[in-house]
Scaffold this motif. Structure first.
Motif, PDB file in Angstrom:
ATOM      1  N   VAL A 122       5.758  17.044  -6.892  1.00 15.01           N
ATOM      2  CA  VAL A 122       6.292  16.462  -8.430  1.00 15.01           C
ATOM      3  C   VAL A 122       6.377  14.992  -8.032  1.00 15.01           C
ATOM      4  O   VAL A 122       7.377  14.872  -6.907  1.00 15.01           O
ATOM      5  N   GLN A 123       5.812  14.140  -8.644  1.00 14.34           N
ATOM      6  CA  GLN A 123       6.224  12.752  -8.539  1.00 14.34           C
ATOM      7  C   GLN A 123       7.144  11.987  -9.796  1.00 14.34           C
ATOM      8  O   GLN A 123       6.996  12.450 -10.847  1.00 14.34           O
ATOM      9  N   VAL A 124       7.932  11.584  -9.377  1.00 15.15           N
ATOM     10  CA  VAL A 124       9.012  10.951 -10.380  1.00 15.15           C
ATOM     11  C   VAL A 124       9.388   9.510 -10.071  1.00 15.15           C
ATOM     12  O   VAL A 124       9.325   8.757  -9.025  1.00 15.15           O
ATOM     13  N   ALA A 125       9.607   8.743 -11.224  1.00 16.25           N
ATOM     14  CA  ALA A 125      10.096   7.442 -11.084  1.00 16.25           C
ATOM     15  C   ALA A 125      11.175   7.211 -12.293  1.00 16.25           C
ATOM     16  O   ALA A 125      11.448   8.230 -13.253  1.00 16.25           O
ATOM     17  N   LEU A 126      12.006   6.194 -11.995  1.00 15.48           N
ATOM     18  CA  LEU A 126      13.294   6.040 -12.838  1.00 15.48           C
ATOM     19  C   LEU A 126      12.734   5.778 -14.143  1.00 15.48           C
ATOM     20  O   LEU A 126      13.224   6.255 -15.368  1.00 15.48           O
ATOM     21  N   SER A 127      11.702   4.959 -14.710  1.00 10.46           N
ATOM     22  CA  SER A 127      11.299   4.669 -15.642  1.00 10.46           C
ATOM     23  C   SER A 127      10.097   5.057 -16.236  1.00 10.46           C
ATOM     24  O   SER A 127       9.363   5.487 -15.302  1.00 10.46           O
ATOM     25  N   GLY A 128       9.808   5.494 -17.621  1.00  9.79           N
ATOM     26  CA  GLY A 128       8.612   6.026 -18.018  1.00  9.79           C
ATOM     27  C   GLY A 128       7.242   5.105 -17.493  1.00  9.79           C
ATOM     28  O   GLY A 128       6.068   5.599 -17.153  1.00  9.79           O
ATOM     29  N   ARG A 129       7.399   3.901 -17.595  1.00  9.15           N
ATOM     30  CA  ARG A 129       6.382   2.917 -17.192  1.00  9.15           C
ATOM     31  C   ARG A 129       6.099   3.130 -15.729  1.00  9.15           C
ATOM     32  O   ARG A 129       4.793   3.050 -15.270  1.00  9.15           O
ATOM     33  N   ALA A 130       6.999   2.973 -14.869  1.00  8.83           N
ATOM     34  CA  ALA A 130       6.912   3.210 -13.453  1.00  8.83           C
ATOM     35  C   ALA A 130       6.134   4.623 -12.943  1.00  8.83           C
ATOM     36  O   ALA A 130       5.471   4.652 -12.191  1.00  8.83           O
ATOM     37  N   ALA A 131       6.564   5.612 -13.875  1.00  5.61           N
ATOM     38  CA  ALA A 131       6.074   7.056 -13.772  1.00  5.61           C
ATOM     39  C   ALA A 131       4.477   6.989 -13.773  1.00  5.61           C
ATOM     40  O   ALA A 131       3.511   7.506 -13.193  1.00  5.61           O
ATOM     41  N   LYS A 132       4.174   6.060 -15.223  1.00  3.19           N
ATOM     42  CA  LYS A 132       2.749   6.131 -15.549  1.00  3.19           C
ATOM     43  C   LYS A 132       1.820   5.326 -14.424  1.00  3.19           C
ATOM     44  O   LYS A 132       0.760   5.760 -14.048  1.00  3.19           O
ATOM     45  N   ARG A 133       2.254   4.281 -13.835  1.00  2.00           N
ATOM     46  CA  ARG A 133       1.721   3.480 -12.766  1.00  2.00           C
ATOM     47  C   ARG A 133       1.596   4.370 -11.694  1.00  2.00           C
ATOM     48  O   ARG A 133       0.329   4.155 -10.875  1.00  2.00           O
ATOM     49  N   LEU A 134       2.601   5.040 -11.231  1.00  2.00           N
ATOM     50  CA  LEU A 134       2.561   5.881  -9.853  1.00  2.00           C
ATOM     51  C   LEU A 134       1.401   6.922 -10.236  1.00  2.00           C
ATOM     52  O   LEU A 134       0.822   7.257  -9.365  1.00  2.00           O
ATOM     53  N   SER A 135       1.356   7.498 -11.608  1.00  2.00           N
ATOM     54  CA  SER A 135       0.157   8.445 -11.797  1.00  2.00           C
ATOM     55  C   SER A 135      -1.089   7.765 -11.539  1.00  2.00           C
ATOM     56  O   SER A 135      -2.220   8.441 -11.005  1.00  2.00           O
ATOM     57  N   GLY A 174       0.929  -1.217   0.038  1.00  2.00           N
ATOM     58  CA  GLY A 174      -0.067  -0.092  -0.007  1.00  2.00           C
ATOM     59  C   GLY A 174       0.777   1.188  -0.060  1.00  2.00           C
ATOM     60  O   GLY A 174       0.220   2.390   0.379  1.00  2.00           O
ATOM     61  N   LYS A 175       2.012   1.097  -0.378  1.00  2.00           N
ATOM     62  CA  LYS A 175       2.776   2.501  -0.501  1.00  2.00           C
ATOM     63  C   LYS A 175       2.513   3.510  -1.403  1.00  2.00           C
ATOM     64  O   LYS A 175       2.273   4.723  -1.010  1.00  2.00           O
ATOM     65  N   SER A 176       1.738   3.091  -2.423  1.00  2.00           N
ATOM     66  CA  SER A 176       1.133   4.140  -3.556  1.00  2.00           C
ATOM     67  C   SER A 176      -0.026   4.911  -2.635  1.00  2.00           C
ATOM     68  O   SER A 176      -0.268   5.797  -2.847  1.00  2.00           O
ATOM     69  N   THR A 177      -0.904   4.115  -2.108  1.00  2.00           N
ATOM     70  CA  THR A 177      -1.893   4.704  -1.293  1.00  2.00           C
ATOM     71  C   THR A 177      -1.714   5.523  -0.112  1.00  2.00           C
ATOM     72  O   THR A 177      -2.169   6.735  -0.046  1.00  2.00           O
ATOM     73  N   ILE A 178      -0.453   5.405   0.368  1.00  2.00           N
ATOM     74  CA  ILE A 178      -0.001   6.214   1.316  1.00  2.00           C
ATOM     75  C   ILE A 178       0.403   7.812   0.890  1.00  2.00           C
ATOM     76  O   ILE A 178       0.204   8.865   1.146  1.00  2.00           O
ATOM     77  N   VAL A 179       1.108   7.440  -0.536  1.00  2.00           N
ATOM     78  CA  VAL A 179       1.688   8.611  -1.070  1.00  2.00           C
ATOM     79  C   VAL A 179       0.356   9.483  -1.564  1.00  2.00           C
ATOM     80  O   VAL A 179       0.418  10.656  -1.570  1.00  2.00           O
ATOM     81  N   ARG A 180      -0.825   8.675  -1.914  1.00  2.00           N
ATOM     82  CA  ARG A 180      -1.837   9.406  -2.283  1.00  2.00           C
ATOM     83  C   ARG A 180      -2.415  10.531  -1.184  1.00  2.00           C
ATOM     84  O   ARG A 180      -2.932  11.638  -1.415  1.00  2.00           O
ATOM     85  N   ALA A 181      -2.474   9.690   0.155  1.00  2.00           N
ATOM     86  CA  ALA A 181      -3.015  10.732   1.335  1.00  2.00           C
ATOM     87  C   ALA A 181      -1.833  11.799   1.605  1.00  2.00           C
ATOM     88  O   ALA A 181      -2.441  12.746   1.921  1.00  2.00           O
ATOM     89  N   VAL A 182      -0.639  11.609   1.374  1.00  2.00           N
ATOM     90  CA  VAL A 182       0.294  12.835   1.681  1.00  2.00           C
ATOM     91  C   VAL A 182       0.084  13.645   0.544  1.00  2.00           C
ATOM     92  O   VAL A 182       0.086  14.880   1.014  1.00  2.00           O
ATOM     93  N   LEU A 183      -0.010  13.312  -0.605  1.00  3.19           N
ATOM     94  CA  LEU A 183      -0.294  14.567  -1.696  1.00  3.19           C
ATOM     95  C   LEU A 183      -1.556  15.026  -1.242  1.00  3.19           C
ATOM     96  O   LEU A 183      -1.656  16.514  -1.496  1.00  3.19           O
ATOM     97  N   HIS A 184      -2.654  14.620  -0.664  1.00  4.40           N
ATOM     98  CA  HIS A 184      -3.954  15.391  -0.257  1.00  4.40           C
ATOM     99  C   HIS A 184      -3.539  16.286   0.824  1.00  4.40           C
ATOM    100  O   HIS A 184      -4.217  17.575   0.760  1.00  4.40           O
ATOM    101  N   ALA A 185      -2.978  15.740   1.824  1.00  2.00           N
ATOM    102  CA  ALA A 185      -2.760  16.702   2.956  1.00  2.00           C
ATOM    103  C   ALA A 185      -1.691  17.633   2.517  1.00  2.00           C
ATOM    104  O   ALA A 185      -1.962  18.710   2.913  1.00  2.00           O
ATOM    105  N   HIS A 186      -0.823  17.471   1.898  1.00  2.00           N
ATOM    106  CA  HIS A 186       0.220  18.459   1.279  1.00  2.00           C
ATOM    107  C   HIS A 186      -0.767  19.673   0.635  1.00  2.00           C
ATOM    108  O   HIS A 186      -0.242  20.900   0.698  1.00  2.00           O
ATOM    109  N   ALA A 187      -1.523  19.212  -0.340  1.00  2.00           N
ATOM    110  CA  ALA A 187      -2.341  20.304  -0.876  1.00  2.00           C
ATOM    111  C   ALA A 187      -3.194  21.186   0.059  1.00  2.00           C
ATOM    112  O   ALA A 187      -3.303  22.338  -0.136  1.00  2.00           O
TER     113      ALA A 187
END
Length: 744
Positions: A382-395, A361-374
């Motif tokens: 800015v969210q980043v990942a090393l590969s384009g595919r990983a960046a798309k999955r993160l989005s 559930g790491k991505s779900t936690i990041v989602r909550a962090v971004l809500h609170a940050h806003a």
């Protein structure tokens, strides 16, 4: 007998021996085609049709097939000992201008008009860069393009001629020209070993010694040590590389053969010379670090220390709870205590690590962090990942845009993005190497917070170093580790098996039973290594429902969401061979797509980031819609179009691809584990074969890509050995110490 000719290039054909065959017309006015076989070591670069080339060598006869009749006859060729572009003169200037790809918008018509206007003076006008005169016939941009291209060619030809006088082979000479430009020959004379930036030691050293350099020259000593340390840093060496620190014994083993024919004791002298000169720094007893890795690691420590020294404002509990409640409502996931702790840690620390196994559930936690940050109004995210595919999955997982690390760096460098404060989330942190992290953190102001998210047990960085390991081991860096797995249901057995592999063990697995291929779990299809490719096919058939009568096999392959994950690209059980076998067995009846080697229903893997691709559709305002295709995206060929093919990718978007795009894709029925990192499939089939890449991290990453079932195919002993083998990345030596980053 040696012969020398200057010919006008008509075509160039790559040869299986390296280099290739150059075809052209002699400059004596004849129309006979001349042929030259140019080895790779001689060829400075690929000839371009329309150029003049000077070729020197002996004559020999080689078989040539006539494409019209199919007959084969012996034809005279020049076996080139030297080949290089020559300056075009006279009428050759016209052909060079018309066919040069570096001069856009100037074809045969414009070139003919220039020749009619100036005749033989054209050469001198271009050589003297008389743009004004040329602009009387064509516009200034085209005139400037001609003189610029000619100037580059003049520099290249002059430098190559100087290297010819030094006796340096064409490929090495051209590498020097690419690296140092027109000044290449002088730079080579000053220090030949500067060329090791572009060419292997073997070639540079041979060229340096051939030019008369003393084998005991101090420049050679220093370069040998520098190159040996660089070899340990690279991740393509036979020893796996990736070290930012190298031991004395390892250096001496590498340096000694490099300095032949000098005696073995010279290697130790070279090492002492390098330390005195500052090429190496001793970081501990008999362990050394080259200047590049030393700089990167010290800068990384400063970047983390500066952030940890910053105070952070308090976070209102109500804001935190509101953000968590919003994400719970959006996802249907109920946050547990450790997940709430992770959100709090990420919001109250300028640097934070959130790690845990796949599906925790790491991505779900990041989602909550971004809500609170806003809600807190703390600046850009800015969210980043090393590969384009990983960046798309993160989005997709967080509902907010993401990009590659490289793209963020470029945006910052070019001024397209400015960050004075805010937050950067780095996903798939285990794959981020020391050079990647150094480039990122040195581009970000110290007031930008950073959250590192990942699973240290997964595949290591492709580039050198292992920052995730160092950061997770440091008590100076705030860290929350998640334990409970949410992606796979416990009933599948996948979480239990994955955790066992993380600990270095593999429980006994039940045998795969084709009669119950739809059961969830982790199974073993036992077979000898030679039988792995065929057994993979035998497993795939029942898993995808292909053994049942009726239905379209291609539709079944796609709808069952089964993916073969190979250890490597090549070999009988590699991704390429298995993909070809699957395509041949189950898609042979499908309609072919042009002459591309693909069929309707083919599964493809896109292997390069490609932005703003046309989809073939338009919005309400008539604007053509585009998508970004990321390295690692999987797609299905739906139909052939007039000029290309329509492909639907795994995010549901469709794009049209064309013949030049074939260089950007491969068949995707089987892909490597590296390409699958960050992805998930209902079922994965894993061919287990002996490989230098196979270790605990590789097996763990492959197994955790599955949501319902895993089938290992291979020898039981090999599977156990893979789980017991420590990750290769754990053997990497580094001096990165984030404990030094603890604020006083």
């Amino acid at each position: 007998m040696t012969t020398a000719v200057t010919l006008q290039v008509t075509s160039f054909h790559d040869g299986p021996w390296g280099g290739g065959v150059l075809l052209g017309l002699g400059t004596d006015g004849g129309h006979e085609t001349l042929r030259a076989r140019i080895p790779g070591r001689v060829l400075p670069r690929r000839p371009v049709p329309g150029e003049l080339w000077r070729v020197t060598g002996s004559l020999g006869a080689y078989p040539v097939r006539d494409p019209r009749t199919g007959s084969v006859e012996e034809v005279e060729h020049i076996d080139a000992a030297w080949a290089a572009p020559a300056m075009p003169r006279g009428a050759a200037i016209r052909r060079w201008i018309a066919r040069n790809p570096a001069i856009p918008g100037v074809g045969e018509g414009y070139a003919e008009r220039l020749w009619e206007a100036f005749g033989g003076r054209l050469y001198d006008l271009i050589r003297t860069r008389d743009v004004e005169a040329l602009a009387e016939v064509l516009d200034r941009p085209k005139a400037a393009a001609i003189v610029d291209a000619f100037g580059l060619l003049l520099d290249e030809v002059t430098a190559l001629q100087e290297f010819d006088e030094l006796g340096i082979e064409g490929a090495t000479a051209n590498a020097a020209v690419r690296l140092f430009g027109a000044d290449a020959a002088r730079r080579f004379r000053d220090n030949p070993y500067a060329m090791t930036l572009a060419e292997p030691w073997r070639k540079v050293d041979a060229a340096a010694l051939a030019s008369g350099l003393d084998p005991a020259d101090r420049r050679r000593m220093l370069a040998a040590v520098d190159v040996a340390a660089a070899q340990a840093f690279r991740t393509t060496e036979g020893s796996f590389g990736g070290h930012t620190v190298v031991t004395r014994d390892a250096l001496l083993r590498r340096v000694c053969p490099m300095l032949a024919p000098l005696p073995a004791r010279t290697a130790a002298d070279a090492l002492e010379t390098a330390i005195t000169a500052g090429v190496l720094r001793e970081v501990s007893k008999e362990r050394y670090q080259a200047r590049g890795p030393d700089l990167m690691e010290r800068e990384l420590e400063k970047a983390i220390a500066g952030r940890l020294a910053r105070s952070k404002p308090d976070v209102p509990v109500a804001t935190l709870l509101a953000a968590i409640a919003e994400v719970e409502a959006e996802t249907g996931v109920r946050f547990e205590a450790e997940q709430r702790e992770a959100v709090f840690a990420a919001l109250t620390s300028a640097v934070c690590v959130i790690d845990g196994g796949a599906g925790t559930g790491k991505s779900t936690i990041v989602r909550a962090v971004l809500h609170a940050h806003a809600k807190l109004g703390r600046g850009d995210v800015v969210q980043v990942a090393l590969s384009g595919r990983a960046a798309k999955r993160l989005s997709e997982a967080t509902g907010r845009p993401a990009m590659t690390v490289y793209r963020l760096q470029k945006d910052l460098e070019l001024g397209k993005r400015s960050m004075r404060s805010g937050l950067v989330v780095v996903d798939e942190f285990s794959m981020v190497g020391t050079p990647d992290l150094w480039q990122l953190l040195t581009a970000l102001p110290i007031d930008v917070d950073v959250i590192f998210v990942g699973d240290p047990a997964q595949l290591p960085p492709i580039r050198a170093g292992n920052p995730a390991q160092a950061m997770c081991a440091s008590p100076a860096v705030p860290r929350v580790t998640l334990a409970r797995i949410h992606r796979q249901a416990a009933a599948t057995g996948i979480p239990e098996i994955a955790n066992a592999i993380r600990r270095g063990a593999l429980p006994e697995l039940p045998p795969f039973d084709a009669r119950h291929a739809d059961r969830p779990g982790v199974f073993l299809a036992s077979c000898l290594e030679d039988a792995v490719p065929q057994t993979v096919m035998d497993v795939l058939a029942p898993v995808a429902g292909l053994h049942a009568p009726g239905g379209d096999p291609v539709s079944k392959l796609h709808s069952t969401d089964v993916q073969v994950l190979a250890m490597a690209r090549r070999g009988p059980a590699g991704a390429i061979g298995l993909s070809d076998a699957i395509e041949s067995r189950w898609l042979s009846a499908q309609a072919a797509v042009h002459d591309w080697g693909l069929r309707i229903g083919s599964k493809i893997l896109w292997v390069r980031n490609s932005y703003d691709r046309p989809t073939g559709t338009r919005d309400a305002a008539g604007q053509e819609q585009t998508i970004d295709l990321m390295n690692g995206a999987l797609g299905v060929v739906r139909r052939a179009t007039e000029a290309g093919a329509e492909v639907t990718f795994d995010d549901g978007l469709t794009a049209e691809i064309f013949a030049p795009d074939l260089a950007n894709l491969v068949r995707g029925w089987a892909i490597t584990v590296h390409k699958a990192q960050g992805s998930g499939f209902r079922t994965v089939v894993i061919p287990m074969v002996r490989s230098r890449l196979l270790d605990r991290a590789m097996l763990y990453t492959a197994v955790t890509r599955a949501r319902e079932r895993v089938v290992l195919v291979g020898e039981p002993l090999l599977c156990r050995e893979a789980a017991e083998r420590p990750p290769h990345s754990a053997l990497r030596l580094q001096a990165l110490d984030f404990d030094a980053a603890r604020p006083d």
